[in-house]
Design a protein around this motif. Structure first.
Motif, PDB file in Angstrom:
ATOM      1  N   UNK A  59       0.851  -1.180   0.000  1.00  0.00           N
ATOM      2  CA  UNK A  59       0.000   0.000   0.000  1.00  0.00           C
ATOM      3  C   UNK A  59       0.893   1.239   0.000  1.00  0.00           C
ATOM      4  N   UNK A  60       0.441   2.270  -0.736  1.00  0.00           N
ATOM      5  CA  UNK A  60       1.256   3.470  -0.874  1.00  0.00           C
ATOM      6  C   UNK A  60       0.417   4.734  -0.722  1.00  0.00           C
ATOM      7  N   UNK A  61       1.052   5.762  -0.204  1.00  0.00           N
ATOM      8  CA  UNK A  61       0.461   7.087  -0.258  1.00  0.00           C
ATOM      9  C   UNK A  61       0.444   7.541  -1.713  1.00  0.00           C
ATOM     10  N   UNK A  62      -0.549   8.322  -2.073  1.00  0.00           N
ATOM     11  CA  UNK A  62      -0.671   8.777  -3.462  1.00  0.00           C
ATOM     12  C   UNK A  62       0.573   9.535  -3.914  1.00  0.00           C
ATOM     13  N   UNK A  63       1.196  10.244  -3.007  1.00  0.00           N
ATOM     14  CA  UNK A  63       2.335  11.088  -3.357  1.00  0.00           C
ATOM     15  C   UNK A  63       3.564  10.292  -3.775  1.00  0.00           C
ATOM     16  N   UNK A  64       3.608   8.992  -3.467  1.00  0.00           N
ATOM     17  CA  UNK A  64       4.797   8.205  -3.793  1.00  0.00           C
ATOM     18  C   UNK A  64       4.506   7.053  -4.756  1.00  0.00           C
ATOM     19  N   UNK A  65       3.252   6.858  -5.109  1.00  0.00           N
ATOM     20  CA  UNK A  65       2.895   5.756  -6.013  1.00  0.00           C
ATOM     21  C   UNK A  65       3.643   5.888  -7.326  1.00  0.00           C
ATOM     22  N   UNK A  66       4.193   4.763  -7.781  1.00  0.00           N
ATOM     23  CA  UNK A  66       4.931   4.757  -9.038  1.00  0.00           C
ATOM     24  C   UNK A  66       6.385   5.143  -8.903  1.00  0.00           C
ATOM     25  N   UNK A  67       6.770   5.678  -7.749  1.00  0.00           N
ATOM     26  CA  UNK A  67       8.159   6.083  -7.522  1.00  0.00           C
ATOM     27  C   UNK A  67       8.833   5.256  -6.423  1.00  0.00           C
ATOM     28  N   UNK A  68       8.086   4.883  -5.402  1.00  0.00           N
ATOM     29  CA  UNK A  68       8.618   4.120  -4.274  1.00  0.00           C
ATOM     30  C   UNK A  68       8.122   2.684  -4.332  1.00  0.00           C
ATOM     31  N   UNK A  69       8.973   1.763  -3.873  1.00  0.00           N
ATOM     32  CA  UNK A  69       8.595   0.354  -3.792  1.00  0.00           C
ATOM     33  C   UNK A  69       8.984  -0.193  -2.432  1.00  0.00           C
ATOM     34  N   UNK A  70       8.010  -0.764  -1.745  1.00  0.00           N
ATOM     35  CA  UNK A  70       8.273  -1.377  -0.446  1.00  0.00           C
ATOM     36  C   UNK A  70       8.403  -2.879  -0.625  1.00  0.00           C
ATOM     37  N   UNK A  71       9.323  -3.469   0.123  1.00  0.00           N
ATOM     38  CA  UNK A  71       9.495  -4.917   0.083  1.00  0.00           C
ATOM     39  C   UNK A  71      10.031  -5.388   1.421  1.00  0.00           C
ATOM     40  N   UNK A  72       9.959  -6.680   1.641  1.00  0.00           N
ATOM     41  CA  UNK A  72      10.468  -7.244   2.878  1.00  0.00           C
ATOM     42  C   UNK A  72      11.112  -8.589   2.606  1.00  0.00           C
ATOM     43  N   UNK A  73      12.093  -8.922   3.421  1.00  0.00           N
ATOM     44  CA  UNK A  73      12.745 -10.223   3.369  1.00  0.00           C
ATOM     45  C   UNK A  73      12.595 -10.840   4.754  1.00  0.00           C
ATOM     46  N   UNK A  74      11.627 -11.716   4.889  1.00  0.00           N
ATOM     47  CA  UNK A  74      11.355 -12.291   6.203  1.00  0.00           C
ATOM     48  C   UNK A  74      12.485 -13.199   6.686  1.00  0.00           C
ATOM     49  N   UNK A  75      13.239 -13.763   5.775  1.00  0.00           N
ATOM     50  CA  UNK A  75      14.376 -14.601   6.172  1.00  0.00           C
ATOM     51  C   UNK A  75      15.480 -13.759   6.798  1.00  0.00           C
ATOM     52  N   UNK A  76      15.575 -12.499   6.364  1.00  0.00           N
ATOM     53  CA  UNK A  76      16.606 -11.593   6.882  1.00  0.00           C
ATOM     54  C   UNK A  76      16.051 -10.609   7.910  1.00  0.00           C
ATOM     55  N   UNK A  77      14.759 -10.722   8.192  1.00  0.00           N
ATOM     56  CA  UNK A  77      14.120  -9.803   9.156  1.00  0.00           C
ATOM     57  C   UNK A  77      14.358  -8.344   8.782  1.00  0.00           C
ATOM     58  N   UNK A  78      14.200  -8.047   7.510  1.00  0.00           N
ATOM     59  CA  UNK A  78      14.526  -6.706   7.017  1.00  0.00           C
ATOM     60  C   UNK A  78      13.426  -6.176   6.105  1.00  0.00           C
ATOM     61  N   UNK A  79      13.159  -4.893   6.264  1.00  0.00           N
ATOM     62  CA  UNK A  79      12.208  -4.161   5.440  1.00  0.00           C
ATOM     63  C   UNK A  79      12.981  -3.175   4.575  1.00  0.00           C
ATOM     64  N   UNK A  80      12.494  -2.938   3.361  1.00  0.00           N
ATOM     65  CA  UNK A  80      13.166  -2.028   2.441  1.00  0.00           C
ATOM     66  C   UNK A  80      12.185  -1.008   1.885  1.00  0.00           C
ATOM     67  N   UNK A  81      12.750   0.108   1.456  1.00  0.00           N
ATOM     68  CA  UNK A  81      11.994   1.094   0.696  1.00  0.00           C
ATOM     69  C   UNK A  81      12.899   1.614  -0.407  1.00  0.00           C
ATOM     70  N   UNK A  82      12.621   1.222  -1.635  1.00  0.00           N
ATOM     71  CA  UNK A  82      13.346   1.734  -2.792  1.00  0.00           C
ATOM     72  C   UNK A  82      12.664   3.010  -3.246  1.00  0.00           C
ATOM     73  N   UNK A  83      13.428   4.099  -3.261  1.00  0.00           N
ATOM     74  CA  UNK A  83      12.879   5.402  -3.610  1.00  0.00           C
ATOM     75  C   UNK A  83      13.552   5.901  -4.876  1.00  0.00           C
TER      76      UNK A  83
END
Length: 123
Positions: A59-83
């Motif tokens: 889910x994204x705020x309208x202001x960042x849709x198409x530019x930001x990508x959120x992802x997670x790696x549960x094996x590494x216990x890590x969250x990411x935000x590609x901007x």
């Protein structure tokens, strides 16, 4: 208890990219919906992006849709935000957040917060 530690912030020119990371420890990362919020100078903290515990829905705020990508790696216990395609108005402190459900996360009902990482976008 869940500890959240952000990294990856910095100074970037408009149009550039950054990737934020949020390393977690404590109770099972994979049982939480997690996401990113941001707070610009003089403004309230607001929702940026969220992802379900299984990573299947984002889910994204309208202001960042198409530019930001959120992802997670549960094996590494890590969250990411590609901007990508960053704009000066993206300048803010970015916070990692965890909540029991995606609905509560997106509404700002947060169980755990990180301390934040500063992103500065110059024109």
């Amino acid at each position: 208890q869940v500890q959240l530690v952000e990294s990856g912030g910095g100074l970037v020119q408009a149009g550039g990219s950054l990737r934020l990371s949020c390393a977690t420890s404590g109770r099972s990362f994979r049982s939480y919906a997690v996401g990113w919020f941001r707070q610009a100078p003089g403004k309230e903290r607001g929702f940026v992006a969220g992802i379900t515990d299984d990573g299947l829905d984002q889910y994204y705020a309208d202001s960042v849709k198409g530019r930001f990508t959120i992802s997670r790696d549960n094996a590494k216990n890590t969250l990411y935000l590609q901007m990508n395609s960053l704009k000066p108005e993206d300048t803010a402190v970015y916070y990692c957040a965890a909540s029991n459900y995606i609905a509560t996360l997106t509404s700002g009902d947060i169980s755990y917060w990180g301390k934040g990482t500063l992103v500065t976008v110059t024109s």
